[in-house]
Design a protein around this motif. Structure first.
Motif, PDB file in Angstrom:
ATOM      1  N   LEU A  21      37.382  42.961  38.872  1.00 49.96           N
ATOM      2  CA  LEU A  21      35.960  42.877  39.190  1.00 49.96           C
ATOM      3  C   LEU A  21      35.668  41.558  39.932  1.00 49.96           C
ATOM      4  O   LEU A  21      36.185  40.508  39.552  1.00 49.96           O
ATOM      5  CB  LEU A  21      35.159  42.949  37.895  1.00 49.96           C
ATOM      6  CG  LEU A  21      33.663  43.212  38.039  1.00 49.96           C
ATOM      7  CD1 LEU A  21      33.394  44.587  38.617  1.00 49.96           C
ATOM      8  CD2 LEU A  21      32.961  43.069  36.689  1.00 49.96           C
ATOM      9  N   ASN A  22      34.867  41.634  40.957  1.00 45.40           N
ATOM     10  CA  ASN A  22      34.446  40.493  41.789  1.00 45.40           C
ATOM     11  C   ASN A  22      35.502  39.981  42.759  1.00 45.40           C
ATOM     12  O   ASN A  22      35.235  39.055  43.506  1.00 45.40           O
ATOM     13  CB  ASN A  22      33.918  39.323  40.950  1.00 45.40           C
ATOM     14  CG  ASN A  22      32.626  39.716  40.266  1.00 45.40           C
ATOM     15  OD1 ASN A  22      31.778  40.357  40.888  1.00 45.40           O
ATOM     16  ND2 ASN A  22      32.492  39.376  39.000  1.00 45.40           N
ATOM     17  N   ASP A  23      36.697  40.557  42.740  1.00 47.05           N
ATOM     18  CA  ASP A  23      37.685  40.176  43.754  1.00 47.05           C
ATOM     19  C   ASP A  23      37.296  40.757  45.102  1.00 47.05           C
ATOM     20  O   ASP A  23      36.584  41.764  45.178  1.00 47.05           O
ATOM     21  CB  ASP A  23      39.082  40.698  43.383  1.00 47.05           C
ATOM     22  CG  ASP A  23      39.851  39.698  42.521  1.00 47.05           C
ATOM     23  OD1 ASP A  23      39.259  38.678  42.129  1.00 47.05           O
ATOM     24  OD2 ASP A  23      41.037  39.970  42.238  1.00 47.05           O
ATOM     25  N   ILE A  24      37.779  40.076  46.124  1.00 45.00           N
ATOM     26  CA  ILE A  24      37.635  40.598  47.483  1.00 45.00           C
ATOM     27  C   ILE A  24      39.037  40.978  47.952  1.00 45.00           C
ATOM     28  O   ILE A  24      39.984  40.199  47.793  1.00 45.00           O
ATOM     29  CB  ILE A  24      37.008  39.537  48.413  1.00 45.00           C
ATOM     30  CG1 ILE A  24      35.559  39.264  47.966  1.00 45.00           C
ATOM     31  CG2 ILE A  24      37.054  39.993  49.878  1.00 45.00           C
ATOM     32  CD1 ILE A  24      34.844  38.196  48.762  1.00 45.00           C
TER      33      ILE A  24
ATOM     34  N   ARG B  73      37.531  45.417  54.369  1.00 48.95           N
ATOM     35  CA  ARG B  73      37.413  44.377  53.334  1.00 48.95           C
ATOM     36  C   ARG B  73      36.272  44.737  52.393  1.00 48.95           C
ATOM     37  O   ARG B  73      35.162  45.055  52.840  1.00 48.95           O
ATOM     38  CB  ARG B  73      37.155  43.024  53.992  1.00 48.95           C
ATOM     39  CG  ARG B  73      37.012  41.870  53.000  1.00 48.95           C
ATOM     40  CD  ARG B  73      37.011  40.542  53.725  1.00 48.95           C
ATOM     41  NE  ARG B  73      38.304  40.345  54.410  1.00 48.95           N
ATOM     42  CZ  ARG B  73      38.550  39.376  55.290  1.00 48.95           C
ATOM     43  NH1 ARG B  73      37.618  38.496  55.590  1.00 48.95           N
ATOM     44  NH2 ARG B  73      39.729  39.271  55.865  1.00 48.95           N
ATOM     45  N   SER B  74      36.560  44.694  51.093  1.00 50.15           N
ATOM     46  CA  SER B  74      35.522  45.039  50.130  1.00 50.15           C
ATOM     47  C   SER B  74      35.478  44.017  49.004  1.00 50.15           C
ATOM     48  O   SER B  74      36.482  43.395  48.674  1.00 50.15           O
ATOM     49  CB  SER B  74      35.795  46.447  49.549  1.00 50.15           C
ATOM     50  OG  SER B  74      34.693  46.879  48.791  1.00 50.15           O
ATOM     51  N   ALA B  75      34.298  43.853  48.429  1.00 50.38           N
ATOM     52  CA  ALA B  75      34.126  43.027  47.237  1.00 50.38           C
ATOM     53  C   ALA B  75      33.760  43.996  46.119  1.00 50.38           C
ATOM     54  O   ALA B  75      32.845  44.795  46.265  1.00 50.38           O
ATOM     55  CB  ALA B  75      33.014  42.019  47.461  1.00 50.38           C
ATOM     56  N   PHE B  76      34.522  43.954  45.034  1.00 46.26           N
ATOM     57  CA  PHE B  76      34.330  44.939  43.962  1.00 46.26           C
ATOM     58  C   PHE B  76      33.368  44.361  42.937  1.00 46.26           C
ATOM     59  O   PHE B  76      33.774  43.688  42.000  1.00 46.26           O
ATOM     60  CB  PHE B  76      35.687  45.317  43.381  1.00 46.26           C
ATOM     61  CG  PHE B  76      36.618  45.839  44.445  1.00 46.26           C
ATOM     62  CD1 PHE B  76      36.510  47.145  44.898  1.00 46.26           C
ATOM     63  CD2 PHE B  76      37.566  45.010  45.032  1.00 46.26           C
ATOM     64  CE1 PHE B  76      37.337  47.627  45.910  1.00 46.26           C
ATOM     65  CE2 PHE B  76      38.402  45.482  46.043  1.00 46.26           C
ATOM     66  CZ  PHE B  76      38.286  46.794  46.477  1.00 46.26           C
ATOM     67  N   ARG B  77      32.086  44.622  43.145  1.00 49.50           N
ATOM     68  CA  ARG B  77      31.065  43.906  42.387  1.00 49.50           C
ATOM     69  C   ARG B  77      30.372  44.768  41.331  1.00 49.50           C
ATOM     70  O   ARG B  77      30.252  45.980  41.496  1.00 49.50           O
ATOM     71  CB  ARG B  77      29.997  43.378  43.344  1.00 49.50           C
ATOM     72  CG  ARG B  77      30.521  42.234  44.184  1.00 49.50           C
ATOM     73  CD  ARG B  77      29.472  41.703  45.138  1.00 49.50           C
ATOM     74  NE  ARG B  77      30.006  40.551  45.857  1.00 49.50           N
ATOM     75  CZ  ARG B  77      29.787  40.295  47.136  1.00 49.50           C
ATOM     76  NH1 ARG B  77      29.001  41.083  47.849  1.00 49.50           N
ATOM     77  NH2 ARG B  77      30.327  39.239  47.700  1.00 49.50           N
ATOM     78  N   ASP B  78      29.917  44.116  40.299  1.00 51.67           N
ATOM     79  CA  ASP B  78      28.941  44.637  39.319  1.00 51.67           C
ATOM     80  C   ASP B  78      29.428  45.681  38.327  1.00 51.67           C
ATOM     81  O   ASP B  78      28.978  45.692  37.197  1.00 51.67           O
ATOM     82  CB  ASP B  78      27.687  45.205  40.024  1.00 51.67           C
ATOM     83  CG  ASP B  78      27.000  44.172  40.891  1.00 51.67           C
ATOM     84  OD1 ASP B  78      26.933  43.009  40.452  1.00 51.67           O
ATOM     85  OD2 ASP B  78      26.569  44.506  42.005  1.00 51.67           O
TER      86      ASP B  78
END
Ligand code: C2O
Ligand code: CU
Ligand code: CU
Length: 468
Positions: A383-386, A436-441
């Motif tokens: 979680l929260n990694d890019i 590129r993605s940020a895996f958020r929330d």
């Protein structure tokens, strides 16, 4: 003399819509007048006769219509959908593009709603959710292409910053849901043979929000805003407006930083775009064309070389000048800020390929050599990694790849992210694309897959777990 307007002309004024019964294309902002923060919808999927392209067809519908009703919400709203499955087979709802949990009663594509059963979907849109054009469709592995190609699709509009920009707010807002159908003369959908499923089924009847070549009025010097959703199971649309520039203002995941002037716009399955068009030509009628596109083929004997069924209609809609705007308003040069994602903590690759399945079913489509297995976790991210994900297409056909839950930015040829939020990206035949993605929330397990839904059904799908 008032300008002549055809029977199918669609006005963007809510009052006119209701009077004329043309609720399909014009988006009524008034449905969001209530400020309760709650959006409730009773939604039933059923097999029923519906009108598409001016003819009756035995389709799969949401609340009896194709496309289904439009759900509108604001960031922070809680959405409750009382979903009843009256189809004679399992179904469910996927909230394509929404940034909401991939589990529980939210965007849970593992959830099956059995024939005759109901399920209460409920989620709250984050207060920071971008505005944009999204959609709902069923997501049952091995039935997705059939169910979507029979009509199960409905728009979701999240209102946002872009809608508050005066030059855009004042433009009539039209919602175009692109669908294609393959029907018998009696209006019954035809299931394609295996070879056609490998290419990805295309229907020869293309409809725009259920209609054949509808008319959209534009004032001379005025603007119209079109929100376009490709809700077809496989067909690509290469859109061109005769003699008019398309000014793209939003993509899958909402607004662009600046309007982008385009001669044509390619929209692959699952993708959305919002474009502005100005009545800048001599008064008259102009066609929105769907130009040919070659998606390639998998080289199997009998699969169509051009990968694209010839549609009976290449004119999707007609833009007709009606009246004159009181003043000429330019588009703003700046729209909404898009923050670029910074460098990734990890790079992964996903190789898209095929292998012989069974004699009976033909080829299977694979990601990293494997077909979909819902009980397997293919990818785990923190979680929260890019991260950067490379999609490597080893095949001679295109694959539009889609990731659930978190949008991404495509990495351009110069190695920098493009300021545009996407959730579907075209990976052309024999090429590679990095996103590129940020895996958020949200923690939980979601899916990524090819959005040619026949390919998804034939195995080209994987699971990703977001770990807290
Ligand atoms: Cu629109 Cu997983 O799909
Ligand atoms: Cu999706
Ligand atoms: Cu594919």
């Amino acid at each position: 003399m008032p300008p002549l307007i055809s029977r199918r002309t669609l006005f963007a004024l809510p009052a006119a819509i209701h009077a004329a019964g043309f609720a399909r294309l014009a988006l009524a902002a008034s449905t969001l007048d209530d400020d309760s923060g709650l959006v409730n919808l009773a939604l039933e999927a059923s097999e029923s006769w519906a009108v598409v392209g001016g003819r009756q067809a035995l389709l799969q519908t949401f609340n009896g219509s194709v496309p289904g009703p439009t759900l509108q919400a604001r960031p922070g709203d809680t959405v409750r959908i009382d979903f009843r499955n009256s189809l004679g087979e399992p179904a469910n709802l996927h909230f394509h593009g929404l940034h909401i949990p991939p589990n529980g009663a939210a965007d849970n594509s593992f959830q099956m709603v059995q024939a005759g059963e109901s399920f209460g979907y409920e989620f709250t849109l984050p207060a920071t959710h971008p505005g944009g054009t999204f959609w709902i469709h069923p997501h049952i592995h091995e039935s997705a292409a059939r169910q979507v190609s029979r009509g199960l699709a409905m728009p979701v509009i999240v209102r946002g910053e872009l809608d508050e920009i005066p030059e855009i707010k004042s433009a009539p807002d039209f919602l175009l849901v692109l669908q294609d159908f393959n029907l018998t003369p009696g209006g019954v959908p035809i299931e394609p043979p295996n070879l056609e499923r490998m290419t990805g089924r295309e229907g020869n009847l293309i409809t725009v929000s259920g209609q054949l070549n509808p008319t959209i009025p534009v004032q001379q010097d005025g603007w119209v805003r079109l929100r376009v959703i490709n809700a077809s199971s496989s067909r690509f649309y290469r859109l061109q407006m005769e003699e008019h520039t398309l000014y793209k203002i939003a993509s899958d995941g909402g607004a662009l930083p600046q309007p982008q002037a385009l001669d044509e716009l390619l929209l692959v399955p699952g993708e959305r775009a919002e474009v502005m068009i100005q009545g800048s030509r001599p008064p008259g009628s102009y066609r929105l064309l769907n130009l040919p596109y070659d998606r390639g083929s998998n080289g199997m004997m009998g699969a169509r070389g051009n990968g694209s069924a010839i549609a009976a209609n290449s004119t999707l809609l007609t833009l007709t000048y009606a009246g004159k705007a009181s003043q000429l308003v330019p588009l703003p040069s700046q729209l909404v800020t898009v923050d670029l994602l910074r460098g990734p903590s990890r790079i992964r690759s996903f190789t898209l390929g095929q292998r012989m399945g069974s004699m009976q079913r033909g080829m299977s489509f694979t990601i990293n050599g494997r077909t979909f297995d819902k009980s397997r976790i293919d990818t785990q991210v923190q979680l929260n990694d890019i991260e950067d994900w490379d999609f490597i297409n080893t095949m001679n056909m295109d694959h539009p790849m889609h990731i659930h839950t978190n949008p991404f930015q495509v990495i351009g040829p110069d190695g920098a992210p493009i300021p545009e939020w996407k959730d579907v990206v075209l990976v052309p035949a024999r090429s590679r694309v990095r996103v590129r993605s940020a895996f958020r929330d949200f923690t939980g397990i979601a899916m990524y897959h090819c959005h040619i839904l026949d390919h998804e059904d034939l195995g080209m799908m994987g699971t990703v777990q977001f770990k807290g």
